[in-house]
Write an enzyme that holds these catalytic residues in place. Structure first.
Site, mmCIF file in Angstrom:
data_model
loop_
_atom_site.group_PDB
_atom_site.id
_atom_site.type_symbol
_atom_site.label_atom_id
_atom_site.label_comp_id
_atom_site.label_asym_id
_atom_site.label_seq_id
_atom_site.Cartn_x
_atom_site.Cartn_y
_atom_site.Cartn_z
ATOM 1 C CG HIS A 1 33.996 77.717 68.207
ATOM 2 N ND1 HIS A 1 34.370 79.035 68.399
ATOM 3 C CD2 HIS A 1 34.293 77.092 69.373
ATOM 4 C CE1 HIS A 1 34.867 79.181 69.616
ATOM 5 N NE2 HIS A 1 34.819 78.019 70.234
ATOM 6 C CD GLU B 1 35.878 80.505 65.238
ATOM 7 O OE1 GLU B 1 34.706 80.250 65.592
ATOM 8 O OE2 GLU B 1 36.687 81.104 65.964
HETATM 9 C C1 F6R Z 1 38.858 74.383 73.349
HETATM 10 C C2 F6R Z 1 37.857 74.284 72.293
HETATM 11 C C3 F6R Z 1 36.753 75.268 72.154
HETATM 12 C C4 F6R Z 1 35.985 75.489 73.465
HETATM 13 C C5 F6R Z 1 34.886 76.532 73.281
HETATM 14 C C6 F6R Z 1 34.165 76.814 74.583
HETATM 15 O O1 F6R Z 1 39.818 73.356 73.244
HETATM 16 O O2 F6R Z 1 37.966 73.397 71.509
HETATM 17 O O3 F6R Z 1 35.875 74.846 71.164
HETATM 18 O O4 F6R Z 1 35.418 74.258 73.873
HETATM 19 O O5 F6R Z 1 35.435 77.701 72.802
HETATM 20 O O6 F6R Z 1 35.042 77.444 75.469
HETATM 21 P P1 F6R Z 1 34.646 77.669 76.979
HETATM 22 O O7 F6R Z 1 34.540 76.321 77.601
HETATM 23 O O8 F6R Z 1 35.797 78.446 77.565
HETATM 24 O O9 F6R Z 1 33.355 78.399 76.996
#
Ligand code: F6R
Length: 263
Positions: free
Chosen positions: A138, A143
């Site tokens: 995503h 999603e």
């Molecule tokens: C957050 C967002 C999400 C995150 C993704 C990765 O604003 O848009 O798409 O970039 O879920 O999250 P992390 O960096 O926590 O692995």
């Protein structure tokens, strides 16, 4: 697309910060699209350092965040507004009124999402969008299955995302099931995009979105349709890529020619 690989998370984050700084120097009133999550923390830390030590100013900068949990107050410690304030905005010279994060408590969500899109347009569009990637591929909270034409809207989070994000909450039951997110179509309208990913658990979605077939089942593959995307990876996140040598050759050639080369 360009793929920049660095040994460590710190190096990767610094490299991404240098690109942002470069674009900010070229356009003082740049409009940035921002992400939350663990991935951009190193980048934000570096931007704060650049602000404090190198005088990088955010005075004329506007920001639009990708997403927010639906139902959370902006003051909730797990809200993305709270995240942005504590991890970036409170430490730089940005005007808070120039920072937009979707309102998780919006009553008329549909109308609110339209308003959010209008504010992006009114600002002249997003010049540079920062993205992370979920384990299910995503971007934002789009999603698997999200339309490539989707706009800012209310979405239901995937089981995988709820599980992944439960690490920030006391229990999995506290993780909101819904969110407001910019759409894939909204993201693709940014003039330039950077995506950061680190760690072994991102190796698969990274290989899928850079080298796999375009499919809404891996929303990040939509980025193959954008002409100006730079991907910053650490070695673990790059470990399943097939064409690493070519990406490295392109980066080195780019340095020698002193010109940006895009795949
Ligand atoms: C957050 C967002 C999400 C995150 C993704 C990765 O604003 O848009 O798409 O970039 O879920 O999250 P992390 O960096 O926590 O692995």
């Amino acid at each position: 697309m360009r793929v920049i690989i660095r040994k460590t998370y710190e190096e990767m984050s610094k490299e991404a910060a240098l690109l942002i700084k470069d674009r900010m120097m070229k356009k003082k009133d740049i409009v940035l699209g921002l992400a939350t999550g663990s991935t951009p923390l190193g980048l934000y830390k570096e931007l704060i350092r650049m602000h404090k030590e190198e005088g990088l100013s955010f005075k004329n900068v506007k920001t639009f965040n990708l997403d927010e949990y639906y139902g959370l107050e902006p003051t909730h410690p797990q809200s993305y507004r709270y995240f942005m304030d504590t991890n970036l905005f409170n430490h730089i010279d940005i005007e808070k009124s120039n920072t937009y994060v979707p309102d998780g408590k919006a009553e008329d969500v549909e109308k609110y999402c339209q308003w959010y899109e209008e504010q992006i347009k009114k600002a002249g569009g997003i010049d540079l969008q920062v993205l992370g990637i979920g384990r299910d591929g995503h971007i934002g909270f789009n999603e698997p299955g999200s339309s490539f034409y989707s706009r800012t809207r209310l979405v239901a989070l995937d089981e995988q995302t709820i599980k992944d994000n439960s690490r920030f909450f006391k229990s999995i039951d506290e993780v909101p099931r819904f969110a407001i997110t910019m759409g894939v179509g909204t993201i693709l309208e940014a003039k330039e995009i950077i995506l950061l990913a680190n760690g072994k658990n991102k190796a698969k979605p990274v290989a899928q979105f850079i080298e796999g077939p375009i499919t809404s089942l891996v929303p990040a593959t939509a980025l193959q349709l954008h002409p100006k995307v730079t991907v910053f990876l650490d070695e673990e996140a790059a470990s399943e890529l097939k064409r690493i040598d070519y990406y490295k050759f392109t980066e080195n050639s780019s340095k020698q020619l002193k010109k940006e080369i895009w795949l």
